[in-house]
Design a protein around this motif. Structure first.
Motif, PDB file in Angstrom:
ATOM      1  N   GLU A   1       4.475  -1.195   2.562  1.00  0.00           N
ATOM      2  CA  GLU A   1       4.501   0.055   1.814  1.00  0.00           C
ATOM      3  C   GLU A   1       3.472   1.032   2.397  1.00  0.00           C
ATOM      4  OE1 GLU A   1       4.658   1.028  -2.831  1.00  0.00           O
ATOM      5  OE2 GLU A   1       2.685   0.296  -2.197  1.00  0.00           O
ATOM      6  N   ASP A   2       2.304   0.507   2.757  1.00  0.00           N
ATOM      7  CA  ASP A   2       1.287   1.355   3.376  1.00  0.00           C
ATOM      8  C   ASP A   2       1.767   1.863   4.732  1.00  0.00           C
ATOM      9  OD1 ASP A   2      -1.649   2.270   3.266  1.00  0.00           O
ATOM     10  OD2 ASP A   2      -1.499   1.332   5.239  1.00  0.00           O
ATOM     11  N   ILE A   3       2.462   1.007   5.477  1.00  0.00           N
ATOM     12  CA  ILE A   3       3.027   1.435   6.762  1.00  0.00           C
ATOM     13  C   ILE A   3       3.979   2.606   6.557  1.00  0.00           C
ATOM     14  CG2 ILE A   3       4.649   0.774   8.594  1.00  0.00           C
ATOM     15  CD1 ILE A   3       3.353  -1.979   8.610  1.00  0.00           C
ATOM     16  N   LEU A   4       4.825   2.506   5.536  1.00  0.00           N
ATOM     17  CA  LEU A   4       5.786   3.568   5.255  1.00  0.00           C
ATOM     18  C   LEU A   4       5.074   4.875   4.919  1.00  0.00           C
ATOM     19  CD1 LEU A   4       8.713   4.508   4.778  1.00  0.00           C
ATOM     20  CD2 LEU A   4       8.470   3.704   2.402  1.00  0.00           C
ATOM     21  N   ILE A   5       4.116   4.801   4.009  1.00  0.00           N
ATOM     22  CA  ILE A   5       3.414   6.012   3.574  1.00  0.00           C
ATOM     23  C   ILE A   5       2.648   6.636   4.738  1.00  0.00           C
ATOM     24  CG2 ILE A   5       1.554   6.875   2.092  1.00  0.00           C
ATOM     25  CD1 ILE A   5       2.418   4.702   0.056  1.00  0.00           C
TER      26      ILE A   5
END
Length: 347
Positions: free
Chosen positions: A226-230
């Motif tokens: 999720e952090d990668i996406l953001i």
């Protein structure tokens, strides 16, 4: 509390009973120059961990990786009341054992307990029976780290089998180093303040149901991807706004992080975990998939496929509890490598 070197004992006034309690200290009480230790415990912090099957000689200097030097010692609590180990006359270890007495007496053992039982008996009942070890660190040494908090290093301790709860053992934890030094690394600053990780290290790691445990572990993967996406979307938009990329590249870069399986591949790359750290996990996942009639695939897709089988085809694996348990142990170690190595990169 006062230490009397002539009788090798700590003296404590129990105000309730108006009586002096004498606690013998059996180890060396002076440095290499013969000066009696005179440490102030306010200059030290500590954390109690638990490790099954440790040896009394499992005493280690703890080095912090960012400053590459010693910040404290890790020792079985049993070692401070014994001379049956190689460090009983080591002045550097004994200084910390001396501090351990004071810390335990001040913060972990009550006056009433000290009054009613022998110190060795209390140490055995309260600590040794629970496989307790103590990490003691010197504030004057950790000040160079910057915002040192021992909880930021739980991943490093867990990797070697030192846990916050007794009775747990991962058979795949790292063996203790032969050089007498354990190097600890801070969990990636990007994720260090995540509440879920606090709950994981303090509680969720010890879940006994293997199917539930897998989901709890995979939530850390979810947290990271999720952090990668953001991050990737924000950075891509930043580049677009600043004319570093244009419309076609914008679409292409966004497409690289849309799919969950693509972000899992990015996660493996961003953390730069060596293949020998996950090869056993990969092989076990592929063996499981092949036994279920699926084709073997590369890592980390093999882990993702195993996850999908649990999520979507659980009805076909209700008898595979032991396999899932083995996967969890290896998965748990892999997660620790991810937490220590995670960093942001361009896509």
């Amino acid at each position: 509390m006062e230490y009397k070197s002539d009788i090798h004992s700590f003296l404590i006034l129990n105000a309730e009973y108006d009586e002096i309690i004498e606690i013998p200290y059996i180890l060396r009480d002076n440095d290499q120059n013969g000066n009696v230790f005179n440490e102030k415990i306010k200059n030290y912090g500590y954390k109690i961990f638990h490790k099954q099957n440790f040896q009394e000689n499992d005493i280690f200097q703890i080095h912090e990786s960012s400053i590459d030097r010693r910040i404290g010692w890790l020792m079985p609590i049993s070692s401070i009341i014994s001379k049956s180990h190689d460090f009983a006359d080591n002045p550097h270890y004994c200084r910390y054992a001396f501090i351990a007495y004071q810390l335990l007496i001040s913060y972990e053992i009550s006056d009433e307990e000290l009054y009613t039982k022998e110190f060795d008996t209390l140490i055995n009942e309260k600590f040794i029976e629970d496989d307790a070890v103590i990490f003691i660190y010197d504030y004057t040494l950790t000040k160079d780290v910057g915002d040192f908090k021992v909880e930021n290093y739980y991943a490093s301790f867990y990797m070697y089998g030192y846990y916050l709860k007794s009775g747990y053992l991962n058979p795949y934890c790292l063996s203790s180093p032969q050089n007498g030094k354990i190097k600890i690394k801070r969990t990636s600053d990007i994720i260090v303040n995540k509440d879920y990780l606090d709950k994981y290290f303090n509680q969720l790691c010890f879940e006994e149901n293997p199917f539930v445990k897998f989901h709890l572990l995979y939530q850390i993967i979810e947290l990271l991807i999720e952090d990668i996406l953001i991050y990737s979307l924000e950075y891509t938009i930043y580049k677009f706004k600043n004319k570093k990329i244009y419309t076609r590249s914008l679409r292409e870069q966004i497409s690289k992080v849309e799919a969950e399986k693509d972000r899992i591949i990015l996660l493996s790359n961003w953390c730069n975990v060596a293949s020998d750290k996950y090869s056993d996990l990969h092989n076990l996942c592929n063996t499981f998939l092949q036994n279920k009639g699926r084709d073997p695939i590369d890592f980390p897709q093999s882990l993702y496929a195993f996850r999908n089988f649990i999520v979507h085809d659980f009805r076909y694996m209700t008898e595979d509890k032991n396999i899932v348990s083995d996967v969890n142990y290896l998965f748990e170690q892999y997660i620790l490598y991810l937490l220590l190595g995670y960093k942001h990169m361009d896509i």
